[in-house]
Scaffold this active site. Sequence first.
Site, PDB file in Angstrom:
ATOM      1  N   LYS A 104       0.827  -1.215   0.000  1.00  0.00           N
ATOM      2  CA  LYS A 104       0.000   0.000   0.000  1.00  0.00           C
ATOM      3  C   LYS A 104       0.855   1.257   0.000  1.00  0.00           C
ATOM      4  CE  LYS A 104      -4.476  -1.631   1.045  1.00  0.00           C
ATOM      5  NZ  LYS A 104      -5.705  -1.588   1.786  1.00  0.00           N
ATOM      6  N   LYS A 111      -5.127 -11.103  -7.596  1.00  0.00           N
ATOM      7  CA  LYS A 111      -6.365 -11.427  -6.872  1.00  0.00           C
ATOM      8  C   LYS A 111      -7.490 -10.495  -7.295  1.00  0.00           C
ATOM      9  CE  LYS A 111      -6.734  -8.877  -2.595  1.00  0.00           C
ATOM     10  NZ  LYS A 111      -7.162  -8.795  -1.277  1.00  0.00           N
ATOM     11  N   LYS A 119     -11.427  -4.784  -6.045  1.00  0.00           N
ATOM     12  CA  LYS A 119     -12.313  -3.719  -6.539  1.00  0.00           C
ATOM     13  C   LYS A 119     -11.557  -2.649  -7.320  1.00  0.00           C
ATOM     14  CE  LYS A 119     -12.304  -2.646  -1.727  1.00  0.00           C
ATOM     15  NZ  LYS A 119     -12.391  -3.882  -0.980  1.00  0.00           N
TER      16      LYS A 119
HETATM   17  P1  ATP Z   1      -9.060  -4.850  -2.279  1.00  0.00           P
HETATM   18  O1  ATP Z   1     -10.121  -5.209  -3.266  1.00  0.00           O
HETATM   19  O2  ATP Z   1      -8.759  -3.403  -2.213  1.00  0.00           O
HETATM   20  O3  ATP Z   1      -7.850  -5.730  -2.407  1.00  0.00           O
HETATM   21  P2  ATP Z   1     -10.341  -6.471  -0.473  1.00  0.00           P
HETATM   22  O4  ATP Z   1     -11.378  -6.860  -1.429  1.00  0.00           O
HETATM   23  O5  ATP Z   1      -9.254  -7.441  -0.158  1.00  0.00           O
HETATM   24  O6  ATP Z   1      -9.664  -5.127  -0.860  1.00  0.00           O
HETATM   25  P3  ATP Z   1     -10.899  -6.520   2.255  1.00  0.00           P
HETATM   26  O7  ATP Z   1     -11.842  -5.823   3.113  1.00  0.00           O
HETATM   27  O8  ATP Z   1      -9.457  -6.255   2.502  1.00  0.00           O
HETATM   28  O9  ATP Z   1     -11.159  -6.103   0.807  1.00  0.00           O
HETATM   29  O10 ATP Z   1     -11.156  -8.090   2.252  1.00  0.00           O
HETATM   30  C1  ATP Z   1     -12.179  -8.680   2.981  1.00  0.00           C
HETATM   31  C2  ATP Z   1     -12.020 -10.184   3.060  1.00  0.00           C
HETATM   32  O11 ATP Z   1     -12.153 -10.777   1.773  1.00  0.00           O
HETATM   33  C3  ATP Z   1     -10.661 -10.618   3.611  1.00  0.00           C
HETATM   34  O12 ATP Z   1     -10.833 -11.733   4.467  1.00  0.00           O
HETATM   35  C4  ATP Z   1      -9.909 -10.998   2.378  1.00  0.00           C
HETATM   36  O13 ATP Z   1      -8.897 -11.941   2.666  1.00  0.00           O
HETATM   37  C5  ATP Z   1     -11.017 -11.583   1.503  1.00  0.00           C
HETATM   38  N1  ATP Z   1     -10.714 -11.428   0.073  1.00  0.00           N
HETATM   39  C6  ATP Z   1     -10.531 -10.267  -0.584  1.00  0.00           C
HETATM   40  N2  ATP Z   1     -10.268 -10.469  -1.889  1.00  0.00           N
HETATM   41  C7  ATP Z   1     -10.283 -11.819  -2.080  1.00  0.00           C
HETATM   42  C8  ATP Z   1     -10.094 -12.675  -3.205  1.00  0.00           C
HETATM   43  N3  ATP Z   1      -9.849 -12.184  -4.413  1.00  0.00           N
HETATM   44  N4  ATP Z   1     -10.193 -14.006  -3.029  1.00  0.00           N
HETATM   45  C9  ATP Z   1     -10.480 -14.520  -1.815  1.00  0.00           C
HETATM   46  N5  ATP Z   1     -10.669 -13.775  -0.695  1.00  0.00           N
HETATM   47  C10 ATP Z   1     -10.578 -12.443  -0.814  1.00  0.00           C
END
Ligand code: ATP
Length: 349
Positions: free
Chosen positions: A131, A213, A216
Amino acid sequence: MTDSHTIQKEEQTPQSKGNEKKRMLSGIQPSGDLHLGNYLGAIKNWADRAEEYECYYFMADMHTITVRQEPAELRRRSLHQLAQYIACGLDPEKNVLFLQSHVPAHAQLSWVLNCYTMFGELSRMTQFKDKSSKYKDNINAGLFTYPVLMAADILLYQPDYVPVGDDQKQHVELTRDIAQRFNSIYGEVFTVPEPFISKSGARIYGLSSPTDKMSKSDPGGCVFIMDEPDVIMKKFKRAVTDSDTDNPVRYDRENKPGVANLMNIYSTLTGKSYEEIEQEFAGKGYGVFKPAVAETVIDTLKPVREEAERLMKDKEYLNRVYKDGAERAAYVANKTLRKVYKKVGFYQI
Ligand code: ATP
Ligand code: LTN
């Protein structure tokens, strides 16, 4: 950090012992609308745990402001995300659902734990490195101490398990280290939690960049829970695969990451094994496979979206859930905080 202390649970649900229910806790940042990665990696695995565990889930709005936010948007998302959690199957009667900033004990314990966390430990966190290179003009202290607030979020509730996607494993390991350090000085104050990472769905990749991964920040390759069916279909039809034509639906993570990702999504939603999927689409091309995956996702998300839309209109109900959740959460959190204040020597009246 001691790797032998990291217990990664895969596919096996931890059992509650005796009559006393074990506790689970997790949080999601209201930094954007929920997507299929959040749903499969996190929320879906939480929804049916409520009978067996005492469950606490919260929106981590205090974590979200480590990256600059539009205040009105953050406010809107904090409420809408609650509607989406409930629509995904998290029943507020059976789970404690709350907003982090409604429970002051998170900030209070976070300060204390800052004094029991080492600069070097925080410097090693990969999320901080990622970040701070992404937001170069705003490398604030909150971004650096983010994992300490996360440790406070967790330790206040004395959970046994913290279900997260595998990107958060390092933060949970740090939480364990902080808890063990504190306990070794003051006695058994904190339960040392274990990360709980389910194998399937632990990492859903972006549809347009299947080696990153799903996130958003890449809206084209990200399927949002609130996307309309035609939008979902379009995103899947455009999903990056490969130019294989001879029986192309085969699981090969290394050489065919796009197909492997679609197979993982399909398998997680239908419960079918990769072999069964390969048989189902034997002799068929991506023109058949991609829409079939899209249809399964649409069928799963349609009722979720409709229920979330209904709940979003009922602000009074959502406020009530937040108020009740904050009261129940604060009761548990304050108990831990009082104990910590006493242990470190804060004078009590
Ligand atoms: P960003 O999209 O900015 O990377 P994020 O989607 O990871 O953020 P968080 O609030 O950090 O948002 O994640 C919430 C939960 O969802 C966490 O437990 C994270 O590990 C899980 N998660 C997020 N993205 C994925 C993914 N692509 N696959 C599986 N689990 C995910
Ligand atoms: N850091 C997590 C969100 C989060 C969390 C927590 C998860 C904040 N506090 C406590 C589990 C437990 C993330 O970015 N997904």
